[in-house]
Motif scaffolding. Sequence first.
Motif, PDB file in Angstrom:
ATOM      1  N   ARG A  89       4.377   4.682   6.128  1.00 45.62           N
ATOM      2  CA  ARG A  89       3.292   3.727   5.926  1.00 45.62           C
ATOM      3  C   ARG A  89       2.112   4.378   5.209  1.00 45.62           C
ATOM      4  O   ARG A  89       1.886   5.576   5.341  1.00 45.62           O
TER       5      ARG A  89
ATOM      6  N   THR B 176      -2.155   3.759   4.333  1.00 48.27           N
ATOM      7  CA  THR B 176      -3.420   3.059   4.493  1.00 48.27           C
ATOM      8  C   THR B 176      -4.349   3.551   3.396  1.00 48.27           C
ATOM      9  O   THR B 176      -4.460   4.755   3.164  1.00 48.27           O
TER      10      THR B 176
ATOM     11  N   LEU C 226      -2.806   1.412  -5.765  1.00 50.79           N
ATOM     12  CA  LEU C 226      -2.322   0.412  -4.818  1.00 50.79           C
ATOM     13  C   LEU C 226      -1.050  -0.253  -5.336  1.00 50.79           C
ATOM     14  O   LEU C 226      -0.075  -0.436  -4.599  1.00 50.79           O
TER      15      LEU C 226
ATOM     16  N   ARG D  26       2.989  -0.070  -3.895  1.00 46.06           N
ATOM     17  CA  ARG D  26       3.872  -1.217  -3.674  1.00 46.06           C
ATOM     18  C   ARG D  26       5.155  -1.070  -4.486  1.00 46.06           C
ATOM     19  O   ARG D  26       6.250  -1.340  -3.988  1.00 46.06           O
TER      20      ARG D  26
ATOM     21  N   SER E  99       4.283  -2.481   3.663  1.00 46.49           N
ATOM     22  CA  SER E  99       3.266  -2.769   4.674  1.00 46.49           C
ATOM     23  C   SER E  99       2.035  -1.920   4.411  1.00 46.49           C
ATOM     24  O   SER E  99       1.826  -0.878   5.028  1.00 46.49           O
ATOM     25  N   LEU E 100       1.202  -2.361   3.471  1.00 43.98           N
ATOM     26  CA  LEU E 100       0.022  -1.595   3.097  1.00 43.98           C
ATOM     27  C   LEU E 100      -1.207  -2.101   3.844  1.00 43.98           C
ATOM     28  O   LEU E 100      -1.438  -3.305   3.937  1.00 43.98           O
ATOM     29  N   LYS E 101      -1.996  -1.163   4.369  1.00 45.42           N
ATOM     30  CA  LYS E 101      -3.246  -1.504   5.021  1.00 45.42           C
ATOM     31  C   LYS E 101      -4.411  -1.043   4.158  1.00 45.42           C
ATOM     32  O   LYS E 101      -4.359   0.034   3.552  1.00 45.42           O
ATOM     33  N   LEU E 102      -5.446  -1.856   4.110  1.00 41.03           N
ATOM     34  CA  LEU E 102      -6.658  -1.523   3.385  1.00 41.03           C
ATOM     35  C   LEU E 102      -7.800  -1.387   4.390  1.00 41.03           C
ATOM     36  O   LEU E 102      -8.006  -2.277   5.216  1.00 41.03           O
TER      37      LEU E 102
ATOM     38  N   ALA F  36      -6.993  -9.186  -0.335  1.00 41.55           N
ATOM     39  CA  ALA F  36      -5.919  -8.710   0.539  1.00 41.55           C
ATOM     40  C   ALA F  36      -4.910  -9.824   0.825  1.00 41.55           C
ATOM     41  O   ALA F  36      -3.698  -9.596   0.842  1.00 41.55           O
TER      42      ALA F  36
ATOM     43  N   HIS G  16      -1.626  -7.739   1.650  1.00 51.44           N
ATOM     44  CA  HIS G  16      -2.050  -6.541   2.364  1.00 51.44           C
ATOM     45  C   HIS G  16      -2.783  -6.920   3.652  1.00 51.44           C
ATOM     46  O   HIS G  16      -3.310  -8.025   3.773  1.00 51.44           O
ATOM     47  N   THR G  17      -2.827  -5.991   4.594  1.00 52.59           N
ATOM     48  CA  THR G  17      -3.599  -6.193   5.820  1.00 52.59           C
ATOM     49  C   THR G  17      -4.924  -5.459   5.683  1.00 52.59           C
ATOM     50  O   THR G  17      -4.954  -4.235   5.601  1.00 52.59           O
TER      51      THR G  17
END
Length: 334
Positions: free
Chosen positions: A120, A122, A150, A154, A160-163, A183, A188-189
């Motif tokens: 993962r 972030t 970013l 992907r 499952s990318l978090k910002l 997002a 993105h989360t």
Amino acid sequence: MEPRDTLGRPLKALRISVTDRCNFRCTYCMPKDVFGPDYTFLPREALLSFEEITRLARVFTGLGVTKIRLTGGEPLMRRELPALVRMLAEVPGLDDLALTTNGALLTEQAPALKAAGLRRLTMSLDTLRPERFRAISDTDLPLERVLSGLEAARAAGFDSLKLNCVLKRGVNDDEILDLAAFAREGGHTLRFIEFMDVGTTNGWQMEAVVPAAQVRQILESRWPLEPQVNGAGAVARTWRYRDGKGEVGLIASVTAPFCRGCDRARLSAEGRLYTCLFAGQSLDLRSFLRGGHTDASLASLLAFHWKRRDDHYSELRHAATPNLPKVEMSRIGG
């Protein structure tokens, strides 16, 4: 038996800083007036080697750690980082291997990190405005380079990318809806983080904190939200968009501390163990590593140290606590 601290908290997560260097000078982390051209960073020989980091990771997983996150500084500035990822990915008992980055070097490194076994990512993203980005990060690197990183992540297979967005009143709190929309559209989360008094150099003031409750109200003014069930040890309270377009996280470490569920330890790049983001003291594990101690001896030392832990700084925060001696965030990550 897995150790628990004085408040009954287990040790489940470990954040490992691999460097104290960074290519940004964000005002809330490494302000240039402190971390300028004359600042002395750690010499190469002071850093833990990949073999030493991996050895410690095995000891920690033997005590119950299931999650490891690589941090910095900016971790992608550590040479040959995918080699470390590959070594850690093979550690038994490790369920999650993640990394936090500012994204500026992701375009070149994302494919290798994914191939090495990183699960993962972030990424920090405090603004979508190029000039404001330059002001916040205090760097000549353009925002477009971060956004390209970013997209590269992907494309490399990080689904499952978090910002992470650190909100500061009067700086970027007028972009809450814009960042959330970005997002949502990108899948993105996004996690909004309250500005914290980490370290002693970022000029923290309570007046600059944008409370998570206020952020939620702003988001709900456009998109209805419903709360999600958070797992044990989660730092963010997550909310799902009722229209099905993903979720958003709110990290209220100032206005609604989550100390009682904190199950993480932090290892600095030179091998010092901190049991709180706001700690002023640490345990020098490098000296034990290089002093001939066995893994069993290290495990006993770590278990003893964790059992004595009583950290809950954010619950105690008051007018005087921001001035207490604390480790800088650039040393141990966020």
